[in-house]
Design an enzyme around this catalytic site. Structure first.
Site, PDB file in Angstrom:
ATOM      1  CB  CYS A   1      13.960   9.424  -3.651  1.00 44.84           C
ATOM      2  SG  CYS A   1      12.917  10.256  -2.456  1.00 44.84           S
TER       3      CYS A   1
ATOM      4  CG  HIS B   1      13.549   3.628   7.564  1.00 52.08           C
ATOM      5  ND1 HIS B   1      12.295   3.947   7.998  1.00 52.08           N
ATOM      6  CD2 HIS B   1      13.835   4.466   6.547  1.00 52.08           C
ATOM      7  CE1 HIS B   1      11.851   4.959   7.287  1.00 52.08           C
ATOM      8  NE2 HIS B   1      12.755   5.297   6.400  1.00 52.08           N
TER       9      HIS B   1
HETATM   10  C1  PEP Z   1       9.879   7.615   1.175  1.00 55.22           C
HETATM   11  O1  PEP Z   1       9.042   7.802   2.056  1.00 55.22           O
HETATM   12  O2  PEP Z   1       9.628   7.099   0.076  1.00 55.22           O
HETATM   13  C2  PEP Z   1      11.293   7.999   1.398  1.00 55.22           C
HETATM   14  C3  PEP Z   1      12.174   7.960   0.431  1.00 55.22           C
HETATM   15  O3  PEP Z   1      11.641   8.352   2.660  1.00 55.22           O
HETATM   16  P1  PEP Z   1      11.903   7.321   3.857  1.00 55.22           P
HETATM   17  O4  PEP Z   1      11.850   5.939   3.293  1.00 55.22           O
HETATM   18  O5  PEP Z   1      13.224   7.690   4.429  1.00 55.22           O
HETATM   19  O6  PEP Z   1      10.761   7.626   4.786  1.00 55.22           O
END
Ligand code: PEP
Ligand code: MG
Length: 585
Positions: A508, A194
């Site tokens: 996404c 993240h």
């Molecule tokens: C994903 O897992 O692709 C996503 C968009 O969520 P995050 O990266 O916040 O886990």
């Protein structure tokens, strides 16, 4: 001397800055003994470092005024006394001259010895002062390791900071730009962490997995990062600096070219209309999303409201954040994802369970929300209240079973009913969507899709869970492969399932923003993408070069391919075709 460290590019761009190491107390020392003819020079180095550290403390002391001088001055004085303590100093020189230890090894030995003495003390106050030893020795170590030339120091004084660390927590990441940090280098971490995702949204170049960075880079070294190629150049040469300036010029030109696409329609080469949404977590991203012509917010990660504080945001606080987001988007749809704490989004609020053996497989996302109904209801009420200001829809993370969707919809209906009876004006109808990021959700989607209004594919997690390869662990980064045939199969099935059910499917995860995957996603039938807003123009540009009709014809062969290499070769062929069609257009 110029050193090049290889890592993995996690956020593009080149930057030049002065290194700031985040773990100065983690001493990486050379334990090899000195040759007799090296002893004098090493003692001189040590003397010089001690002098520098004393001089630095004097400067800090002189700058303190008023209450600060009283509070901190005492510590600085204690540190200065320690630095001149005859026992400490003579012990150090003894280790160098008689023990033939290098200065850094001598400092480490003295630190360990004194720390043991302090720790054995009964008085808790004196025991706590062992931190002072760490600070003082750390300061001398830093001085010792600064071997920059005067010319380099002159350039370094004019540029900002490059943070060098083992890893950086997402909550810290958000504050770095304000602190003048221009880029980051991590010995660990991965491009899917993240922190890396945030770094890309903040356009801060980042290199991860540069294993030797803490050993090879010293405080104040001049460092150049190439976030595209995953390269860190320590003590760059004139040639490197010329490359950096050329890159800055190229970026400016490319930025000007792409800026013309800001309000263009998103169309493929054959004229199919596509939708590009923005992912957002920081307020600044909303303005950028609109400036780049996003079709709306495809993913708002609400955990960032929770990460930057030590108490839980209440309903009003959350409502204000969601309302501002909706207002900021001026009538375009906003997709708010309910809380997805857990795994590397470890919280500071004490909400998530801290001692789970496998956090990524533990109490994450909707699982945690269902376990904490009051918390879930507070968030849901805040989201629904924001619907009075513009279109907003709810997205549920980490779905693995139907009951999680049913429970969320029940809660949504109860919250909507309560809000109306309390006199709040909210929308008549709310859309609920599920993230497909656990393979079980992708496989069971034909049944689950009846329970939702839309689907969003979270490839960051879907790839990690499909391939059992931790997205945050660079030791398995080669196994984390978005082009694995199993991943393609799940992506294709999810997109087709949405098509059959007549429900929108958006992607996404980070794959949406990486233009190397754009032709693949078009081939699999994707029409809705959501990405950090800085990538929207590039993806719009890449889509304009995709011949959708031809790429769709490639899908059966892509899905029959047996390996990453076979898939990559098919895509490379398609790309060449795209380039040809661009040249002939
Ligand atoms: C994903 O897992 O692709 C996503 C968009 O969520 P995050 O990266 O916040 O886990
Ligand atoms: Mg996810």
């Amino acid at each position: 001397m110029r050193i090049v460290l290889k890592g993995i590019g996690a956020s593009r761009g080149m930057t030049l800055g002065r290194a700031r190491l985040v773990q100065p107390s983690q001493f990486l020392v050379d334990e090899t003994r000195l040759e007799p003819n090296e002893i004098d020079a090493e003692a001189t180095r040590l003397e010089g470092a001690l002098e520098t550290a004393r001089a630095e403390l004097k400067v800090i002391r002189a700058k303190l005024h008023g209450a600060l001088a009283r509070e901190i001055g005492e510590f600085i004085d204690a540190h200065s006394l320690l630095l001149s303590d005859p026992e400490l100093v003579s012990g150090l020189f003894d280790l160098v001259r008689r023990g033939r230890y290098r200065a850094s090894a001598a400092l480490k030995m003295q630190r360990d010895r004194l720390a043991a003495v302090f720790e054995a003390m009964d008085d808790p106050y004196l025991r706590s002062r062992r931190e002072d030893i760490d600070h003082v020795i750390g300061r001398v170590q830093a001085a010792l390791s600064r071997e920059t030339s005067p010319a380099e120091r002159q350039i370094a004084a004019r540029v900002g900071t490059i943070l060098v660390s083992d890893q950086i927590a997402p909550a810290e990441m958000t504050h770095l730009a304000e602190q003048g940090v221009l880029g980051t280098v991590c010995t660990g971490s991965s491009p899917l962490s993240h922190s890396a995702i945030l770094s890309r949204s903040m356009r801060l170049p980042m290199v991860v997995g540069a294993h030797d960075a803490l050993a090879q880079i010293h405080d104040d070294d001049l460092v150049m990062i190439d976030g595209e190629h995953g390269e860190v150049v320590v003590h760059p040469t004139a040639q490197d600096l010329a490359r950096y300036r050329q890159h800055a010029r190229d970026m400016q030109r490319e930025g000007q070219r792409l800026a013309q696409l800001a309000h263009a329609q998103t169309l493929t080469a054959c004229g199919t209309s596509m939708r590009l949404y923005a992912n957002a977590e920081l307020p600044a991203e909303v303005a950028q999303a609109r400036a780049h012509g996003a079709a709306g917010i495809g993913l708002y990660r609400t955990e960032f409201l929770f990460l930057q504080r030590h108490h839980l945001p209440d309903e009003d606080e959350q409502f204000h954040a969601y309302r501002d987001l909706v207002l900021g988007m001026g009538g375009l749809p906003v997709t708010v994802r309910t809380l997805d704490l857990g795994a590397d989004k470890a919280d500071t609020t004490g909400l998530a369970l801290t001692r789970e053996p496998n956090p990524a497989l533990g109490m994450r996302g909707v699982r945690l929300s269902i376990r904490r109904p009051a918390l879930f209801a507070t968030q849901m009420r805040a989201i629904l209240r924001a619907s009075a200001y513009g279109p907003i829809r709810v997205l549920v993370p980490m779905v693995s079973r139907a009951e999680e969707i049913r429970a969320t919809r029940r809660l949504m209906e109860i919250c909507a009913r309560d809000l109306r009876s309390e006199g709040h004006e909210i929308a008549d109808h709310f859309e609920l969507g599920a993230m497909v990021e656990v393979p079980a959700a992708a496989i069971a989607l034909p049944a689950l899709i009846r329970l939702v209004d839309f689907v969003s594919i979270g490839t960051n997690d879907l790839v990690q869970y499909t391939l059992a390869a931790d997205r945050n662990n660079d030791a398995v980064s080669d196994l984390y492969d978005p082009l694995h045939p199993a991943v393609l199969r799940l992506l294709s099935d999810t997109i087709r399932c949405g098509e059959k059910a007549g429900k929108p499917v958006c992607l996404c995860g980070e794959m949406a923003s990486d233009t190397t995957f754009t032709p693949l996603l078009v081939a699999l039938g994707l029409t809705d993408f959501s990405m950090h807003s800085g990538a929207i123009l590039e993806v719009r540009d890449a889509l304009a070069r995709c011949d959708r009709t031809r790429l769709r014809r490639l899908a059966p062969r892509l899905l029959k391919a047996e390996s990453h290499d076979e898939i990559a070769a098919l895509l490379a062929g398609a790309n060449r075709g795209n380039l040809r069609s661009r040249a002939s257009s």
